[in-house]
Write an enzyme that holds these catalytic residues in place. Structure first.
Site, PDB file in Angstrom:
ATOM      1  N   ARG A   1       2.757 -46.100  19.829  1.00 26.84           N
ATOM      2  CA  ARG A   1       3.567 -47.193  19.297  1.00 26.84           C
ATOM      3  C   ARG A   1       4.998 -46.701  19.120  1.00 26.84           C
ATOM      4  O   ARG A   1       5.253 -45.746  18.379  1.00 26.84           O
ATOM      5  CB  ARG A   1       2.998 -47.670  17.955  1.00 26.84           C
ATOM      6  CG  ARG A   1       3.805 -48.849  17.413  1.00 26.84           C
ATOM      7  CD  ARG A   1       3.450 -49.209  15.989  1.00 26.84           C
ATOM      8  NE  ARG A   1       4.427 -50.178  15.496  1.00 26.84           N
ATOM      9  CZ  ARG A   1       4.784 -50.318  14.222  1.00 26.84           C
ATOM     10  NH1 ARG A   1       4.238 -49.552  13.298  1.00 26.84           N
ATOM     11  NH2 ARG A   1       5.682 -51.210  13.875  1.00 26.84           N
TER      12      ARG A   1
ATOM     13  N   HIS B   1      12.488 -52.444  14.849  1.00 30.63           N
ATOM     14  CA  HIS B   1      12.100 -51.531  13.775  1.00 30.63           C
ATOM     15  C   HIS B   1      13.356 -51.105  13.022  1.00 30.63           C
ATOM     16  O   HIS B   1      13.762 -49.937  13.048  1.00 30.63           O
ATOM     17  CB  HIS B   1      11.345 -50.323  14.332  1.00 30.63           C
ATOM     18  CG  HIS B   1      10.569 -49.565  13.304  1.00 30.63           C
ATOM     19  ND1 HIS B   1       9.237 -49.223  13.480  1.00 30.63           N
ATOM     20  CD2 HIS B   1      10.916 -49.072  12.088  1.00 30.63           C
ATOM     21  CE1 HIS B   1       8.820 -48.547  12.412  1.00 30.63           C
ATOM     22  NE2 HIS B   1       9.837 -48.435  11.556  1.00 30.63           N
TER      23      HIS B   1
ATOM     24  N   GLU C   1       7.714 -54.322   9.239  1.00 33.60           N
ATOM     25  CA  GLU C   1       7.885 -54.254   7.785  1.00 33.60           C
ATOM     26  C   GLU C   1       9.098 -55.041   7.268  1.00 33.60           C
ATOM     27  O   GLU C   1      10.042 -54.458   6.719  1.00 33.60           O
ATOM     28  CB  GLU C   1       8.001 -52.788   7.337  1.00 33.60           C
ATOM     29  CG  GLU C   1       6.728 -52.000   7.514  1.00 33.60           C
ATOM     30  CD  GLU C   1       6.763 -50.672   6.744  1.00 33.60           C
ATOM     31  OE1 GLU C   1       7.748 -50.423   6.019  1.00 33.60           O
ATOM     32  OE2 GLU C   1       5.810 -49.895   6.874  1.00 33.60           O
TER      33      GLU C   1
ATOM     34  N   ASN D   1       0.606 -51.892   8.001  1.00 34.07           N
ATOM     35  CA  ASN D   1       1.108 -50.564   7.649  1.00 34.07           C
ATOM     36  C   ASN D   1       0.700 -50.292   6.205  1.00 34.07           C
ATOM     37  O   ASN D   1       1.063 -51.055   5.303  1.00 34.07           O
ATOM     38  CB  ASN D   1       2.627 -50.499   7.761  1.00 34.07           C
ATOM     39  CG  ASN D   1       3.132 -50.652   9.190  1.00 34.07           C
ATOM     40  OD1 ASN D   1       2.358 -50.758  10.127  1.00 34.07           O
ATOM     41  ND2 ASN D   1       4.444 -50.654   9.348  1.00 34.07           N
TER      42      ASN D   1
ATOM     43  N   TYR E   1       0.091 -47.085   3.203  1.00 29.74           N
ATOM     44  CA  TYR E   1       0.197 -45.694   2.804  1.00 29.74           C
ATOM     45  C   TYR E   1      -0.384 -45.411   1.430  1.00 29.74           C
ATOM     46  O   TYR E   1      -0.992 -44.370   1.212  1.00 29.74           O
ATOM     47  CB  TYR E   1       1.674 -45.258   2.790  1.00 29.74           C
ATOM     48  CG  TYR E   1       2.317 -45.197   4.154  1.00 29.74           C
ATOM     49  CD1 TYR E   1       2.369 -44.003   4.865  1.00 29.74           C
ATOM     50  CD2 TYR E   1       2.885 -46.334   4.730  1.00 29.74           C
ATOM     51  CE1 TYR E   1       2.971 -43.930   6.110  1.00 29.74           C
ATOM     52  CE2 TYR E   1       3.484 -46.277   5.980  1.00 29.74           C
ATOM     53  CZ  TYR E   1       3.524 -45.077   6.673  1.00 29.74           C
ATOM     54  OH  TYR E   1       4.112 -45.022   7.912  1.00 29.74           O
TER      55      TYR E   1
ATOM     56  N   GLU F   1       0.432 -48.176  11.001  1.00 30.14           N
ATOM     57  CA  GLU F   1       1.015 -46.999  10.359  1.00 30.14           C
ATOM     58  C   GLU F   1       0.133 -46.570   9.204  1.00 30.14           C
ATOM     59  O   GLU F   1      -0.306 -47.398   8.408  1.00 30.14           O
ATOM     60  CB  GLU F   1       2.428 -47.277   9.817  1.00 30.14           C
ATOM     61  CG  GLU F   1       3.513 -47.412  10.845  1.00 30.14           C
ATOM     62  CD  GLU F   1       4.888 -47.553  10.214  1.00 30.14           C
ATOM     63  OE1 GLU F   1       5.095 -47.018   9.089  1.00 30.14           O
ATOM     64  OE2 GLU F   1       5.754 -48.199  10.820  1.00 30.14           O
TER      65      GLU F   1
END
Length: 496
Positions: free
Chosen positions: A100, A145, A190, A330, A332, A397
């Site tokens: 990606r 991005h 995002e 995404n 985390y 991600e």
């Protein structure tokens, strides 16, 4: 390529959280895709090579270096602009299914607009895509991005509704040029990160710092731009290219502070994830009801003539709803959502009525915002499935930052624990189709500069050649991709 770095995986009997014994590890579903991710400004360098125009991050880092933790920039970064063949060879060696990456808007439109298209910029991405496909990797292309031509920022950036058309012009060229060889597209990465951080705050370019207003205008335009690009792809390109297209949304998971509070974590989800996802993925479309009610009420109390949260027309609601072939996630970390009691005749705190904290017991990373909470990954996958049905989820991600060690056992443990939670969520019915590790290599981490290391590969930023070195996590992923099975991690050592 020869590497001195090695690791040892010891397979043991483990007991998973569902109480089942797993002797051989966790196999990945058939046809499940595993890849690695990056972004143009973070890895490419070549900031003014081959006629590339200045973008918003070029300008921001050159003119406001004090806003970057180490006062660095992405002028050279990992130099992937020149070293893309080496990077592809490394990903091939590790065994990834896809890569990606994003397209630099100002590398394609050096003056910012569609009347001036760079042949050199087009050629670079054709060459990269050809290299990937020749090595058996699928290109997973992100159109935007966070980097756009600086001239567009001077004209208001994502606060200017014209950005919808400018983004559509750029997307059209991306589809025309690269679509015949690309199966997977992401429109925008995002949006809440740059809307909050760039327009409502100072953690991203352009750092306008106009909170509780500018970020809402930004998101409103982003959603319309995404929908317009999606419809254009389906109307003009999909019948011949047969690709799929979606959007990548950063969604945290929220836990309650008190067991009897089942409401606040859901409210936090709606503000954090639903703000972006609800208009696209929900049955009715539009912003979450809780956001509309609270921001409208706050706006009235504060004396605004209209709500600070913009309104879509019903035609726009219908135009945006359903504009994604998958849910790009995404993820985390996680937080604890704490409610704030609303006082009579006063507004909701921070337009939300809650604030977020972390559990001090959660392990830390090299990034202050990233705590290790693997159960939150399973939680957000189940929450998305509950809210939006069986839509395919592409994890685009997920990763961990440290200070750069080659013997990165903490990163391996992070990946193991998060992947295990993902596989448990799949077992529970979540329709997860892919997983991308962030990132393939250490890179430029925006306002963190080069202080945070997310890579599977170490990059020596003091070396003009930007030497890449496998970390133990890269070897761990290579083993995982060979076996297509998640094995328990006992030890990883550096045998030189």
């Amino acid at each position: 390529m020869k590497f001195n770095l090695s690791f040892v995986l010891l397979i043991t009997f483990i007991k998973d959280i569902h109480g089942e014994h797993c002797e051989k590890g966790w196999p990945f579903p058939q046809d499940f895709l595993i890849g690695a991710a990056s972004a143009a400004y973070q890895v490419e360098g070549g900031w003014n090579a081959s006629g590339k125009g200045e973008n918003n991050w070029d300008w921001f880092t050159h003119n406001k270096p004090w806003m970057i933790a180490d006062q660095s920039n992405g002028d050279v970064a990992c130099d992937s602009f020149h070293k893309y063949k080496k990077d592809v060879a490394i990903m091939k060696d590790i065994g990834f299914d896809f890569y990606r990456f994003s397209i630099s808007w100002s590398r394609i439109f050096p003056t910012g607009f569609a009347n001036d298209i760079s042949k050199d910029g087009i050629k670079y991405y054709h060459d990269l895509i050809h290299e990937l496909r020749s090595k058996g990797l699928e290109p997973f292309v992100t159109i935007y991005h966070w980097d756009h031509p600086q001239v567009l920022e001077q004209m208001g950036g994502w606060i200017n509704e014209m950005m919808v058309d400018w983004f559509t012009d750029f997307s059209k060229i991306v589809f025309q040029e690269f679509g015949p060889k690309v199966k997977y597209f992401v429109t925008i990465n995002e949006p809440s990160s740059f809307c909050y951080g760039g327009y409502g705050g100072t953690s991203k370019a352009p750092a306008w710092n106009l909170p509780l207003n500018a970020e809402y205008l930004c998101m409103h335009n982003v959603l319309k731009a995404h929908a317009k690009a999606y419809h254009m792809y389906y109307e003009k390109f999909r019948s011949t290219q047969n690709g799929i297209i979606g959007i990548a949304l950063p969604c945290n998971h929220y836990f309650h502070k008190n067991e009897e509070d089942s409401i606040t974590p859901d409210i936090a989800f709606q503000y954090d994830c639903g703000w972006m996802a609800n208009p696209i993925f929900s049955k009715d479309g539009d912003y979450p009801k809780i956001m509309r009610e609270r921001i409208d009420e706050n706006s009235r109390i504060q004396g605004w003539p209209r709500s600070r949260l913009p309104k879509f027309t019903q035609t726009e609601v219908e135009y945006i709803r359903g504009t994604s072939d998958y849910f790009g996630l995404n993820h985390y970390t996680s937080y604890i959502a704490v409610p704030v009691q609303k006082e009579v005749n006063k507004g909701w705190a921070n337009d939300r009525g809650f604030y977020q904290i972390v559990d001090p017991k959660w392990p830390v990373s090299a990034s202050s915002w990233l705590r290790v909470v693997p159960e939150g990954f399973g939680g957000i996958l189940r929450k998305i499935t509950k809210e939006y049905g069986n839509t395919p989820i592409y994890v685009l991600e997920n990763g961990y930052s440290d200070t750069g060690s080659l013997n990165d056992l903490d990163r391996i443990n992070y990946y193991y624990s998060y992947l295990k939670e993902m596989l448990l969520a799949i077992k529970d019915g979540c329709n997860v189709k892919s997983y991308a590790a962030w990132s393939i290599m250490d890179n430029y981490e925006w306002t963190e500069g080069y202080n945070a290391h997310f890579g599977l590969l170490q990059v020596d930023f003091n070396d003009a050649r930007r030497k890449r070195t496998y970390k133990n996590s890269a070897h761990w992923f290579k083993n995982l991709l060979q076996s297509r099975t998640l094995l328990p991690v006992q030890n990883c050592t550096n045998n030189n």
